[in-house]
Design an enzyme around this catalytic site. Structure first.
Site, PDB file in Angstrom:
ATOM      1  N   TRP A 513       0.811  -1.223   0.000  1.00 54.37           N
ATOM      2  CA  TRP A 513       0.000   0.000   0.000  1.00 54.37           C
ATOM      3  C   TRP A 513       0.840   1.266   0.000  1.00 54.37           C
ATOM      4  O   TRP A 513       0.421   2.292   0.524  1.00 54.37           O
ATOM      5  CB  TRP A 513      -0.973  -0.002   1.193  1.00 54.37           C
ATOM      6  CG  TRP A 513      -1.795  -1.236   1.286  1.00 54.37           C
ATOM      7  CD1 TRP A 513      -2.787  -1.631   0.421  1.00 54.37           C
ATOM      8  CD2 TRP A 513      -1.705  -2.256   2.291  1.00 54.37           C
ATOM      9  NE1 TRP A 513      -3.315  -2.835   0.831  1.00 54.37           N
ATOM     10  CE2 TRP A 513      -2.685  -3.239   1.975  1.00 54.37           C
ATOM     11  CE3 TRP A 513      -0.922  -2.439   3.414  1.00 54.37           C
ATOM     12  CZ2 TRP A 513      -2.880  -4.385   2.745  1.00 54.37           C
ATOM     13  CZ3 TRP A 513      -1.116  -3.572   4.197  1.00 54.37           C
ATOM     14  CH2 TRP A 513      -2.080  -4.534   3.857  1.00 54.37           C
ATOM     15  N   HIS A 514       2.003   1.216  -0.627  1.00 56.09           N
ATOM     16  CA  HIS A 514       2.886   2.382  -0.682  1.00 56.09           C
ATOM     17  C   HIS A 514       2.915   2.987  -2.080  1.00 56.09           C
ATOM     18  O   HIS A 514       3.923   3.564  -2.499  1.00 56.09           O
ATOM     19  CB  HIS A 514       4.302   2.007  -0.238  1.00 56.09           C
ATOM     20  CG  HIS A 514       4.396   1.603   1.196  1.00 56.09           C
ATOM     21  ND1 HIS A 514       5.564   1.100   1.750  1.00 56.09           N
ATOM     22  CD2 HIS A 514       3.478   1.629   2.195  1.00 56.09           C
ATOM     23  CE1 HIS A 514       5.340   0.821   3.036  1.00 56.09           C
ATOM     24  NE2 HIS A 514       4.089   1.133   3.319  1.00 56.09           N
ATOM     25  N   TYR A 515       1.827   2.865  -2.824  1.00 56.12           N
ATOM     26  CA  TYR A 515       1.807   3.386  -4.190  1.00 56.12           C
ATOM     27  C   TYR A 515       1.814   4.922  -4.174  1.00 56.12           C
ATOM     28  O   TYR A 515       1.359   5.569  -3.228  1.00 56.12           O
ATOM     29  CB  TYR A 515       0.610   2.842  -4.963  1.00 56.12           C
ATOM     30  CG  TYR A 515      -0.738   2.986  -4.293  1.00 56.12           C
ATOM     31  CD1 TYR A 515      -1.504   4.125  -4.466  1.00 56.12           C
ATOM     32  CD2 TYR A 515      -1.257   1.971  -3.492  1.00 56.12           C
ATOM     33  CE1 TYR A 515      -2.731   4.269  -3.863  1.00 56.12           C
ATOM     34  CE2 TYR A 515      -2.487   2.085  -2.878  1.00 56.12           C
ATOM     35  CZ  TYR A 515      -3.222   3.246  -3.069  1.00 56.12           C
ATOM     36  OH  TYR A 515      -4.448   3.373  -2.454  1.00 56.12           O
TER      37      TYR A 515
END
Length: 579
Positions: A513-515
């Site tokens: 979830w580090h986009y």
């Protein structure tokens, strides 16, 4: 291999459900300036000097800071996090991510790569959903971003006074820490928020009572007489005016819909310093620019959107840091732990771990951050991760015995990444997800970093420091193959993945979830985060990043909100003094 071992490895699709050590409930908190959007007038003229679109990880600290001197409106498409135990209580971690209802605080999407992912839909943004790790960006990252180092430090400290804590490191995490040091991820840097090469204990946004502290808590800093936060306010369009045939478009207002589907319009207070600031996240910000007519002309016309500015770089440079993990079944009980220890290697990969039984008596079927229930298929080839496969995996997980969940994961995430993709509109409805591709491992340098990270994990598993927590008849290569060939993988597998770590990386890639990207500095916004080619419009959030900061970006996104709020206040003061 016996069925018992297969049952053990099935846990690789499950998450670590972290339970708190204390049972106190989070204090009630509802700001007087927080309202439902349905209570807003249909049209509002010239009241606010700043309209912040998105009350997320950047938007909350930004709005709180601007409200010190000016009237600010925040439009957040989601609900309040307060009073929702699936957000505030650590023992419910993963429940919000697994909720796919229309009113969920998370909104699931599937990238064109086939990896299932989530975006936040709640006041506080992703800080309401994540595993809580808190760490700053490196000094090099700060210099490359062109930020003022002293103000960056003060801004981090401003955030940390409210949301950051030191975790209590117990046996599993200590063993991982010892293993990292034993295999050469040196030096040991102790507990620190700083990003330093070697092994360290990082911060967490969970306090010692297991309560999550989010970016929404930073609204405590706000001037309550100067701030209005409207919840369940979905912005569909930014409005622009042109004062002459040759003038640049000027952002002047927004259109938003409330939860009842009623349309509202808000217009900025007239004046040269009033601005609209988009802080809707790495998917929401480029999406909203496109919906408002800023994007590639050809794509906008496909959706019958009037073109305000032909800007083909909106939505480009999308990246997501790939994560890969190995499940390690333990012969002895392990504590429940979130990500606390990190090894920052010299090969461009970060090593982290989580442990413990994946469910508690309170919530026996929520599996946390490695769960098929939240879309985390670490063992299904990405292109074949379908809703049907999700349902089958969840059904199989439900039949497992608790003994199968004893152990934990050691995972690696690569820095950067170098590989990039793009975002495009699917529809003109702001509630719909855009189409996004991240092109995981397209650049061979990313793949090499993953392989090196997995090799480091193998060494940690076989280290003396970690020996208590693994079965000695199971080598790291056996665990690797078990991870890659779990029976829960309902689709064709590659044989002997341990001999091809490249294939393991490709097959088992997940999101952490580090986009980021889509409105990058130097491409879509300038160094002051102003949208290039129009006036009175900025983007301030993770969509402006060219690469992910540190081992987890949330600290830096919160810092950026505070940092840019202070910079904007200083700009206005300097302008007033010269007038």
């Amino acid at each position: 291999m016996g069925i018992w071992w297969w049952r053990l490895i099935l846990v690789s699709l499950a998450g670590i459900l972290f339970s708190p050590k204390h049972g106190a409930s989070q204090r009630g908190m509802k700001y007087t300036f927080m309202k439902n959007a349905s209570s807003a007038p249909s049209v509002s003229y010239y009241e606010y000097e700043y309209i912040v679109i998105g009350g997320g990880t950047a938007g909350c600290p930004l709005a709180a800071t601007l409200s010190e001197k000016h009237k600010v409106l925040v439009l957040e498409r989601g609900p309040s996090p307060y009073g929702n135990p699936n957000i505030t209580n650590l023992d419910a971690f993963g429940a919000a991510l697994s909720d796919t209802s229309p009113n969920s605080p998370s909104q699931r999407f599937i990238s064109q790569d086939g990896v299932i992912n989530s975006r936040a839909r709640v006041l506080g943004g992703g800080s309401c959903l994540n595993a809580g790790f808190y760490t700053r960006a490196s000094p090099y990252y700060v210099r490359e971003a062109g930020w003022d180092g002293k103000l960056v430090k003060k801004s981090y400290e401003w955030v940390e006074r409210v949301v950051a804590f030191e975790p209590i490191v117990r046996q599993w995490q200590s063993a991982v820490r010892g293993g990292l040091l034993e295999v050469g991820v040196l030096p040991y840097n102790g507990f620190t928020f700083d990003h330093i090469r070697g092994t360290k204990v990082g911060g967490t946004i969970f306090d010692q009572h297991g309560h999550r502290h989010t970016a929404a808590d930073l609204l405590e800093y706000a001037n309550p007489t100067q701030l209005t936060v409207l919840l369940q306010a979905t912005v569909s369009k930014i409005l622009f005016t042109n004062k002459g045939s040759r003038s640049r478009p000027v952002a002047s207002g927004v259109i938003f819909m409330d939860a009842l589907g009623r349309e509202h319009r808000v217009y900025l207070k007239q004046g040269p310093k009033s601005e609209i600031i988009v802080s809707a996240g790495a998917l929401g910000s480029p999406q909203l620019l496109m919906l408002s007519g800023i994007g590639a002309e050809r794509e906008l016309r496909k959706h019958n959107i009037d073109v305000v500015l032909n800007q083909p770089l909106v939505g480009q440079g999308m990246s997501d840091n790939p994560m890969n993990a190995i499940f390690v079944p333990s012969p002895v009980p392990v504590e429940v732990s979130l990500i606390e220890v990190v090894g920052i290697t010299n090969v461009g990969s970060y090593i982290e771990a989580a442990s413990g039984q994946m469910f508690t008596s309170r919530s026996p079927r929520d599996y946390g951050m490695f769960s098929p229930k939240i879309g985390q298929f670490s063992k299904l080839p990405p292109k074949q991760r379908s809703p049907e496969a999700v349902a089958k995996a969840i059904e199989k997980m439900g039949m497992l015995e608790p003994a199968a969940f004893r152990g934990g994961f050691i995972l690696e995430k690569i820095m950067g990444p170098i590989s990039t993709g793009e975002l495009q509109l699917e529809t003109s409805d702001p509630n719909d997800n855009p189409s996004v591709s991240f092109n995981y491992f397209k650049d061979p340098r990313d793949l090499r970093r993953c392989v090196q990270g997995i090799r480091t994990i193998e060494k940690v598993i076989e280290s003396k420091a970690f020996s208590r927590f693994r079965y000695h008849n199971m080598s790291a290569s056996v665990l690797l193959n078990m991870t890659a060939n779990s029976p829960v993988n309902l689709l064709p597998k590659h044989s002997n993945t341990a001999t091809s770590l490249e294939q393991f990386c490709r097959d088992t890639v997940m999101t952490i979830w580090h986009y980021h990207g889509g409105c990058q500095v130097g491409r879509v916004v300038d160094a002051r985060y102003k949208v290039i080619g129009v006036d009175a419009l900025r983007v301030i959030d993770g969509s402006t990043f060219n690469c992910s900061p540190g081992t987890n970006p949330q600290a830096t996104v919160m810092m950026l909100g505070r940092y840019m709020g202070v910079k904007i206040l200083r700009e206005r003061l300097a302008g007033a003094e010269t007038e």
